[in-house]
Enzyme design. Structure first.
Site, PDB file in Angstrom:
ATOM      1  N   GLY A 266       0.817  -1.203   0.000  1.00  0.00           N
ATOM      2  CA  GLY A 266       0.000   0.000   0.000  1.00  0.00           C
ATOM      3  C   GLY A 266       0.851   1.253   0.000  1.00  0.00           C
ATOM      4  N   ALA A 267       1.931   1.221   0.791  1.00  0.00           N
ATOM      5  CA  ALA A 267       2.809   2.384   0.896  1.00  0.00           C
ATOM      6  C   ALA A 267       4.060   1.966   1.653  1.00  0.00           C
ATOM      7  CB  ALA A 267       2.107   3.540   1.610  1.00  0.00           C
ATOM      8  N   MET A 268       5.045   2.875   1.693  1.00  0.00           N
ATOM      9  CA  MET A 268       6.293   2.615   2.413  1.00  0.00           C
ATOM     10  C   MET A 268       6.759   3.893   3.078  1.00  0.00           C
ATOM     11  SD  MET A 268       8.682   0.697   3.434  1.00  0.00           S
ATOM     12  CE  MET A 268      10.116   1.201   4.365  1.00  0.00           C
ATOM     13  N   GLU A 269       7.164   3.756   4.375  1.00  0.00           N
ATOM     14  CA  GLU A 269       7.428   4.902   5.231  1.00  0.00           C
ATOM     15  C   GLU A 269       8.832   5.468   5.103  1.00  0.00           C
ATOM     16  OE1 GLU A 269       8.089   1.191   7.926  1.00  0.00           O
ATOM     17  OE2 GLU A 269       6.763   1.759   6.284  1.00  0.00           O
ATOM     18  N   ASN A 270       9.381   5.580   3.901  1.00  0.00           N
ATOM     19  CA  ASN A 270      10.688   6.212   3.743  1.00  0.00           C
ATOM     20  C   ASN A 270      10.668   7.572   4.439  1.00  0.00           C
ATOM     21  OD1 ASN A 270      11.267   4.101   1.764  1.00  0.00           O
ATOM     22  ND2 ASN A 270      10.019   5.325   0.367  1.00  0.00           N
ATOM     23  N   HIS A 300      -1.296   6.272   8.375  1.00  0.00           N
ATOM     24  CA  HIS A 300      -0.439   5.173   8.821  1.00  0.00           C
ATOM     25  C   HIS A 300       1.035   5.497   8.543  1.00  0.00           C
ATOM     26  CE1 HIS A 300       0.457   0.691   9.176  1.00  0.00           C
ATOM     27  NE2 HIS A 300       1.520   1.125   8.522  1.00  0.00           N
ATOM     28  N   GLU A 301       1.323   5.921   7.313  1.00  0.00           N
ATOM     29  CA  GLU A 301       2.719   6.205   6.968  1.00  0.00           C
ATOM     30  C   GLU A 301       3.243   7.420   7.722  1.00  0.00           C
ATOM     31  OE1 GLU A 301       4.181   3.867   5.365  1.00  0.00           O
ATOM     32  OE2 GLU A 301       2.246   2.899   5.027  1.00  0.00           O
ATOM     33  N   HIS A 304       4.413   6.471  11.093  1.00  0.00           N
ATOM     34  CA  HIS A 304       5.719   5.812  11.038  1.00  0.00           C
ATOM     35  C   HIS A 304       6.895   6.794  11.142  1.00  0.00           C
ATOM     36  CE1 HIS A 304       5.198   1.568  10.543  1.00  0.00           C
ATOM     37  NE2 HIS A 304       4.484   1.654   9.442  1.00  0.00           N
ATOM     38  N   GLU A 323       4.353  -1.703  12.849  1.00  0.00           N
ATOM     39  CA  GLU A 323       3.167  -1.741  11.996  1.00  0.00           C
ATOM     40  C   GLU A 323       1.879  -1.659  12.804  1.00  0.00           C
ATOM     41  OE1 GLU A 323       3.479  -1.165   9.061  1.00  0.00           O
ATOM     42  OE2 GLU A 323       5.554  -1.705   8.657  1.00  0.00           O
TER      43      GLU A 323
END
Length: 852
Positions: A266-270, A300-301, A304, A323
């Site tokens: 869904g996404a990534m928390e870079n 959500h991201e 993070h 998570e």
């Protein structure tokens, strides 16, 4: 590729040997379409005289220089690791190599837009894939600063964790971007996104007075569909909520959000450069559930940035906390500081159903899982890591109090910013803030697996007054632990007058601690028995629930009459659990859904109910009645489509579901008429994405062939169109069509990750399951090689997606068991994926037996 795994023991040993200071990484993205030069200089301290290794997944290593001495690449590098002998107290290592562009959504992914033939790149590094872009000590506790120097075409935009600098001309239409060093972070949250992305810019003021630049990015061909204002609004609401709750200002210098092609998750928390899948850029009308899901993902991201990026787990066994915390906080923020005030209903319907499903698999594991190596991490991105963990955190918040919980979190961030932690570091702060001893809670909730079930035990006198009320808690034999819960009991009765006349309204609520096999609820004794008793009212606890006979009878007649969405969702979930567990006939569940879904107001609940309806129809209904039940259900869905309000979310969802289930001649005639425009529904726009869904329905029903698919692709030659065409093509119900898809995906391995996923989806979309029977033997003959030869994302997609789950028969179980016996102890992660799929067939066989 052999040797890609990394064990926890190796990581512990490496951290005991060395400590990284910083990286300087130079990449040239202009040389070829297959590889790119990657030069890494890393400074680190070490035990003098010790040896270690650095991770570098490369096409070729040209030069390795350690403390001024050149090492022979042929001797020290195997394409995955570079050995580092005889380390000094302070070391400087330079690795010059060619790295590979990927098309699997791992490492540095390269995509060519079919609309304008422009190249777009993005990185995806969680769990172990920054090593595919530069040489790195790839483990979360080796935090460092990273400085990137990127050469790319001058017309590109280049985005990383640090603010984008003004590029310097490098000649021949090339420029170089020299980024400032990042703040201290783990390598898996570093990022590079490059290409002619377009953006919308804004800013906000952080709680500490800093102005934080904001950016939202997408490919040029999608920018017209990007609703950046909605993204910025949610971002501001999230910043406001999280900075207040966490007591710590946003830790990074800017916040970019980028929608990128062919993304796996869904996404990534870079850190400061979050990537999202492009399905969240809505080029056609989507359901309200999808819009809400995007909102939750955005929050959500953002969560993070604190929990995961500012403070990071030491090793992946605490991945669940990253998570679960982000999942819990995103729903809390949505419910308390955005327009999505019913977010907990969506959480109950979607996330918790995922958690309960995952927790009943043979592969279930404690929330705090044993993670011995990277393969363990990859298969543990599951419903327990995310949804059960978040559910349990909600349970903990209900138990200790939200203010006390947040006070502990604030102390945790204050003490551990920029460092790595383990679970006890958080629990110490929560205990101090709440005054509760959480050791027993931690042991029972985090270190054991399985889900408990609540049942009411109610006795009444001749006048209908309650004389005894207890909550009975049970557990399955494999996971017998009974846990402490904070839960509420709700009494609901039909209102006979007033504004709520005819509605099921709550008349009483009792909140209490539930523990052990039986918990009495004394404060309801003497009260009249209500029409319906709901255990776990407000969904505070993580437990399946069952209704007593009186309440079940009320629910069957009046499910649609609940005044509020959450209790209605909980009752629906109870009915679904009972059908999945083979306790009640699947056709009863089908009838319950179809009789009530037209009155459901929550879009996510409708989405989940339709998904569960499909599972019941195709897997749980007894085979002798399966087709007639499915045909009748499709007719009901078409009736619901016609009766739904014009232009409503329900109308769109019912039409989509009807297209999925249409199989008779008359039903397919209706699908064709919708596509042609000879059948219309007021308010329903047959936009491009809906056209593809209707065409795929016709392809699966043998009413549209390759010519029709090619014509539609000519009309929509975009990435969305290409993926939709792949699904439709794979759905063509001929032996030749299935053989071609199998050859493309499994044998030749053609196409990027997204194309393979789309083809696999179409391959399994059949009305005549005999088309899939030849592939049982082929599947088990192929998957060992798939696992050994392909990357994790590609291999797991094939192994899970092509498992013969549609063939619900003992023969499928027997073939699976024979494969597992031959596999032995080899490849435990592969074994887990197959065992989980086997369980689906076993559950379906049990449910079908109950439906006879």
């Amino acid at each position: 590729m052999p040797g890609l795994n990394l064990t926890r023991a190796e990581a512990i040993e490496r951290s005991a040997t060395l400590t990284v200071k910083d990286y300087d990484v130079t990449l040239d993205l202009t040389r070829s379409a297959e590889t790119f030069p990657s030069t890494t200089t890393v400074r680190f301290s070490a035990k003098e005289g010790s040896s270690s290794f650095i991770d570098a997944v490369t096409a070729k290593v040209h030069k390795v220089t350690l403390n001024g001495t050149e090492l022979d690449p042929a001797t020290v590098s195997d394409g995955v690791r570079i050995q580092l002998p005889d380390l000094a107290a302070d070391n400087v290592l330079t690795v010059e190599a060619d790295a590979l562009f990927m098309n699997t959504g791992e490492g540095l992914h390269r995509f060519v837009d079919p609309v304008d033939n422009e190249v777009y790149l993005y990185s995806q590094f969680e769990v172990p894939d920054s090593r595919r872009m530069f040489a790195v000590f790839e483990q979360p506790d080796q935090k460092a600063q990273f400085t990137f120097h990127i050469t790319a075409p001058s017309h590109w935009d280049v985005i990383s964790n640090s603010p984008t600098p003004t590029p310097q001309e490098a000649g021949a239409g090339r420029s170089t971007w020299h980024f400032e060093p990042t703040l201290t972070m783990s390598s898996y949250i570093t990022a590079l996104i490059a290409g002619p992305y377009e953006s919308v810019r804004s800013e906000l003021t952080s709680s500490d007075g800093r102005v934080i630049p904001l950016g939202v990015f997408a490919r040029k061909s999608l920018m017209e569909f990007l609703d950046a204002d909605a993204v910025f609004e949610l971002t501001r609401q999230g910043f406001e909520f999280f900075e207040k709750q966490f007591g710590t200002p946003y830790p990074f210098p800017k916040y970019d959000q980028l929608f990128v092609p062919e993304f796996n998750a869904g996404a990534m928390e870079n850190a400061g450069a979050v990537t999202f899948l492009e399905s969240y850029v809505f080029r056609s009308k989507v359901t309200d559930a999808m819009v809400e899901r995007r909102a939750i993902t955005i929050l959500h991201e953002l969560a993070h940035m604190w929990f995961g990026d500012l403070v990071t787990m030491r090793w992946w066994n605490d991945l669940w906390l990253n998570e679960s915390f982000a999942e819990f906080m995103s729903t809390l923020a949505a419910a308390e500081n955005t327009k999505y005030v019913d977010a907990w209903t969506s959480f109950s319907s979607m996330e918790k159903s995922w958690a309960y499903r995952q927790d009943q698999l043979p592969s279930t594991h404690p929330i705090k899982a044993q993670i011995s190596d990277l393969e363990d991490v990859l298969v543990n991105f599951d419903g327990i890591t995310y949804a059960k963990g978040a559910s349990v955190l909600r349970q903990l918040v209900a138990w200790v109090g939200q203010e006390e919980f947040m006070a502990g979190v604030r102390a945790y961030f204050g003490k551990h910013a920029w460092s790595n932690t383990e679970l006890p570091d958080l629990m110490v702060e929560l205990e101090a803030a709440s005054g509760r001893d959480l050791s027993a809670w931690t042991e029972k909730w985090l270190e054991t697996a399985g889900v408990n079930t609540f049942k009411p035990a109610i006795e009444v006198d001749e006048d209908g007054a309650i004389t005894s009320f207890s909550i009975l808690q049970s557990a399955v034999a494999e996971h017998p632990v009974l846990r402490p819960h904070r839960a509420a009991v709700g009494f609901y009765s039909l209102a006979t007058s007033g504004a709520d006349e005819g509605k099921l309204v709550r008349t009483h609520r009792a909140e209490l601690d539930v523990d052990g096999a039986s918990t009495e609820v004394p404060d309801v004794v003497g009260m009249p028995r209500p029409d319906l008793v709901l255990l776990n009212d407000d969904d505070l606890a993580y437990a399946k629930i069952r209704l007593d006979d009186v309440s079940l009878a009320t629910a069957k007649r009046h499910l649609k009459d609940f005044k509020d969405s959450l209790p209605r969702t909980l009752v629906s979930a109870s009915a679904w659990d009972a059908a999945r567990d083979g306790e009640t006939p699947a056709r009863e569940y089908v009838e319950l859904v179809l009789a009530n879904i037209g009155h459901e107001s929550d879009s996510t609940v409708v989405t989940v109910l339709l998904r569960q309806l499909a599972t019941a129809l195709h897997f749980y209904v007894t085979p002798e009645r399966q087709r007639e039940t499915a045909v009748a259900a499709a007719d009901s869905l078409w009736t619901l489509s016609r009766e739904a309000a014009a232009g409503s979310d329900a109308q769109l969802q019912f039409v989509k579901a009807f297209a999925v289930h249409a199989q008779t001649g008359l039903q397919l005639d209706t699908v064709q008429a919708l596509l042609d425009g000879t059948e219309t529904l007021e308010g329903l726009d047959i936009d491009q994405d809906l056209r593809w869904e209707l065409l795929t329905s016709l392809a699966a029903g043998a009413r549209a062939g390759q010519g029709s698919i090619d014509a539609e692709l000519a009309r929509d030659n975009t990435q969305n169109g290409q993926l939709a065409a792949a699904t439709a093509h794979a759905a063509i119900p001929t032996p030749e069509g299935k053989a071609g898809t199998w050859e493309s995906v499994v044998v030749r391995g053609e196409g990027a990750n997204a194309v393979q996923r789309a083809s696999i989806t179409g391959f399994g979309r059949v009305w005549d399951t005999s088309l899939l029977e030849p592939y049982v033997e082929k599947y088990f003959a192929a998957i060992r090689g798939v696992w050994a030869e392909k990357s994790y994302e590609t291999a797991s997609t094939i192994i899970t997606g092509l498992y013969p789950s549609q063939l619900v028969a003992q023969s499928t179980v027997d073939a699976t068991d024979a494969f597992l016996a031959g596999l032995g102890s080899e490849a435990p992660a592969l074994r887990r994926l197959v065992v989980e799929s086997r369980d689906g067939v076993m559950r379906a066989l049990k449910a079908q037996a109950a439906d006879v």
